[in-house]
Design a protein around this motif. Structure first.
Motif, PDB file in Angstrom:
ATOM      1  N   ARG A 198       0.826  -1.268  -0.097  1.00 58.28           N
ATOM      2  CA  ARG A 198      -0.155   0.270  -0.004  1.00 58.28           C
ATOM      3  C   ARG A 198       0.755   1.409   0.463  1.00 58.28           C
ATOM      4  NH1 ARG A 198      -2.946  -3.491   3.154  1.00 58.28           N
ATOM      5  NH2 ARG A 198      -1.730  -2.654   5.227  1.00 58.28           N
ATOM      6  N   ARG A 199       1.782   1.608   0.975  1.00 55.55           N
ATOM      7  CA  ARG A 199       2.687   2.295   1.000  1.00 55.55           C
ATOM      8  C   ARG A 199       2.860   2.873  -0.662  1.00 55.55           C
ATOM      9  NH1 ARG A 199       3.829   0.984   5.980  1.00 55.55           N
ATOM     10  NH2 ARG A 199       5.575  -0.023   5.784  1.00 55.55           N
ATOM     11  N   ALA A 202       1.534   4.483  -3.100  1.00 55.25           N
ATOM     12  CA  ALA A 202       1.392   5.659  -2.830  1.00 55.25           C
ATOM     13  C   ALA A 202       1.924   6.313  -2.865  1.00 55.25           C
ATOM     14  CB  ALA A 202       0.643   5.832  -1.280  1.00 55.25           C
TER      15      ALA A 202
END
Length: 212
Positions: A198-199, A202
């Motif tokens: 997820r990071r 992002a």
């Protein structure tokens, strides 16, 4: 002795070898990563990849931890920005060095294969070799770092490519980011690194927005 070098020497002696030959190979590896042209792919990067390998291996389990650590040490041993075969050349170098230290041919070949796989243009979606998956995830861990650490990584990569003008840098960097975002999974899914995933998406998406 710098902190990175001391930590790496301890890992080297524990996982790769001791003695005069092993020490000479270690010093040669350190010298390569001290090159003034390296701003990100330096000893600090090797230290973090080795750290992540050890952490991920404890969680995921690997068949040959020493081989994965050796691959972490050598995966960027050859790093020339005007060539596209750095991974293959690093793999050959690693195999030769490990044979000198006394590793058997089969393990040397396994290390070389893992290093060759760090050519991330091939992707990681279908990787089912846990040892290799751990190495690949450790090498890409910075993509899933907190935003400040990710931004520092980007600044250092830009310094390594300082010979490119801004247009060439932006075009090339956009292509790299888009290739990562197009993957089903940036990190080997079998490792369960959902937070990193997820990071990373992002971070990459935010950088891409700036480059556009």
């Amino acid at each position: 002795m710098a902190g990175s070098e001391l930590e790496l020497r301890v890992a080297w002696q524990r996982h790769i070898g001791r003695g005069d030959t092993a020490e000479r190979v270690f010093e040669s590896m350190v010298a390569r990563h001290r090159s003034a042209r390296r701003h990100y792919h330096d000893l600090r990067h090797v230290r973090w990849v080795v750290r992540h390998v050890l952490e991920l291996a404890e969680r995921a389990g690997v068949d040959d931890l020493d081989a994965v650590v050796a691959a972490a040490f050598f995966h960027d041993a050859v790093y020339e920005l005007d060539r596209s075969d750095n991974e293959a050349r690093s793999a050959l170098l690693a195999a030769g060095c490990l044979r000198k230290i006394g590793w058997d041919a089969e393990r040397c070949d396994r290390v070389a294969a893992m290093i060759a796989a760090t050519d991330h243009r091939a992707g990681t979606d279908t990787d089912r070799d846990t040892d290799r998956a751990v190495l690949l995830a450790a090498d890409l861990a910075v993509l899933g770092a907190q935003p400040a650490a990710y931004s520092e990584y980007v600044r250092k990569i830009r310094r390594e490519y300082a010979h490119l003008d801004e247009h060439a840098w932006r075009s090339g960097r956009r292509a790299v980011i888009e290739s990562f975002l197009a993957r089903t999974s940036i990190f080997p899914p079998e490792l369960g690194l959902d937070g990193w995933e997820r990071r990373a998406r992002a971070n990459l998406t935010a950088e891409l927005a700036v480059l556009r």
